[in-house]
Structure formats: structure tokens, C-alpha cells
Scaffold this active site. Sequence first.
Site, short mmCIF file in Angstrom:
data_model
loop_
_atom_site.label_atom_id
_atom_site.label_comp_id
_atom_site.label_asym_id
_atom_site.label_seq_id
_atom_site.Cartn_x
_atom_site.Cartn_y
_atom_site.Cartn_z
N LYS A 9 0.83 -1.21 0.00
CA LYS A 9 0.00 0.00 0.00
C LYS A 9 0.86 1.27 0.00
O LYS A 9 2.06 1.22 0.28
CB LYS A 9 -0.93 -0.04 1.22
CG LYS A 9 -1.95 -1.19 1.17
CD LYS A 9 -2.97 -1.07 2.29
CE LYS A 9 -3.99 -2.19 2.23
NZ LYS A 9 -5.08 -1.99 3.23
N TYR A 49 -12.40 -1.82 -4.25
CA TYR A 49 -12.95 -2.05 -2.90
C TYR A 49 -14.48 -2.00 -2.87
O TYR A 49 -15.05 -1.73 -1.81
CB TYR A 49 -12.38 -1.03 -1.93
CG TYR A 49 -10.97 -1.35 -1.43
CD1 TYR A 49 -10.72 -2.50 -0.67
CD2 TYR A 49 -9.91 -0.50 -1.69
CE1 TYR A 49 -9.46 -2.78 -0.18
CE2 TYR A 49 -8.62 -0.78 -1.20
CZ TYR A 49 -8.41 -1.92 -0.45
OH TYR A 49 -7.16 -2.20 0.04
N ASN A 112 -2.15 0.27 6.61
CA ASN A 112 -1.64 -0.98 7.17
C ASN A 112 -0.73 -1.78 6.23
O ASN A 112 -0.66 -3.00 6.30
CB ASN A 112 -2.78 -1.84 7.72
CG ASN A 112 -3.76 -2.27 6.66
OD1 ASN A 112 -3.64 -1.89 5.51
ND2 ASN A 112 -4.73 -3.08 7.06
N HIS A 115 -2.15 -5.46 1.54
CA HIS A 115 -3.46 -6.10 1.35
C HIS A 115 -3.24 -7.54 0.91
O HIS A 115 -2.30 -7.82 0.17
CB HIS A 115 -4.27 -5.36 0.27
CG HIS A 115 -5.46 -6.13 -0.22
ND1 HIS A 115 -6.66 -6.13 0.45
CD2 HIS A 115 -5.62 -6.97 -1.28
CE1 HIS A 115 -7.51 -6.92 -0.19
NE2 HIS A 115 -6.90 -7.43 -1.25
N GLU A 126 -9.78 -9.88 -7.75
CA GLU A 126 -8.71 -8.90 -7.55
C GLU A 126 -7.56 -9.09 -8.54
O GLU A 126 -7.00 -8.11 -9.04
CB GLU A 126 -8.22 -9.00 -6.10
CG GLU A 126 -9.28 -8.51 -5.13
CD GLU A 126 -8.95 -8.71 -3.65
OE1 GLU A 126 -9.76 -8.27 -2.82
OE2 GLU A 126 -7.88 -9.28 -3.34
#
Length: 137
Positions: A9, A49, A112, A115, A126
Site C-alpha cells: 500500500k 474495494y 496498514n 493487502h 482482484e
Amino acid sequence: SQRTFSIIKPDAVRKGYTAAILAEIEKAGFKIVAIKKIGLTKEQAEGFYYVHAARPFFGELTTFMSSGTIVPMVLEKDNAIADLRTLMGATDPAKADEGTIRKKYASSIGENAIHGSDAEDTAAFEIGYFFAGYELK
Ligand code: CMP
């Protein structure tokens, strides 16, 4: 063996953790099938998302994910989906086990570091969102 999808990320890319995270992934036995560095528009992040569209954090999540360079990739090993989630640690880095990627490199539940797909059907969606068939040899 099984394929899963992962993204390093924007927070982790900005902090210079890309190579360290890739090294953890390879050390854990994953083969990197496909990888690239790209930036998402807000609309592309919303598409990725879409399952979270009704969540209160959807705006924050998609703004963050379109805030800088990301490194999407397809990973392969036996039990790849579950094993990547173990290697990542809990979504909230404060709750992540010692030695996990989020414990080492993530700063908050939103930012975070990484993913990973949570199931076979989401992994298929995805992977197809980011990679064409000819890139997945
Ligand atoms: P990820 O696995 O990429 O999928 C959904 C993301 O939503 C998740 O990682 C978190 O980074 C993010 N997320 C989950 N809960 C929150 C929250 N309470 N606030 C902000 N982001 C969140």
C-alpha cells in the site's frame, strides 16, 4: 498450489519498505507470478474495494489507496491465501502478532502496509482487476 493477490500500500511504498516486504514474501516461500508499480485514481480504488462501499471508512480507504504509488502482485504457493494472511498479521497493526508484516511495517488500521485476498473468489476478482491473462504466466 494456489494463487492470491496482494498490494503493497502507499504508506509502505512511501516509507521505502517495498523491497523489505517483497523479501519477507519470498522468504515465506511465495513465487511472485506478476508485479507492477502503479497509481490508482479514486474511481479505480472505489472499483477495487466495491465490497466495502457501504462501510463508514470507504471514503478514507479509497482516498488513501489513491494517494500514491502501490505495488500490486500475484503470488503463488500451496495454501497461498491463508498463508499470506498469516504472514501479514491482523488488519490492525496494534493487534498483529510479532514477526508479521503489519507488526513491522504498518502504522494504523487504515494505513496498514499490505493487502491480501481473503478468499478464492475475491482473489480471482482482484487478480483480474489488475492483471491481464497474458501477464500471468
Ligand atoms: P484491506 O485488506 O486492504 O481491505 C479493506 C481495508 O479497509 C483493510 O485492509 C483496512 O486497511 C481498511 N479498514 C478496515 N477497517 C478500517 C477502519 N476502521 N478505518 C479505516 N480503514 C479500515
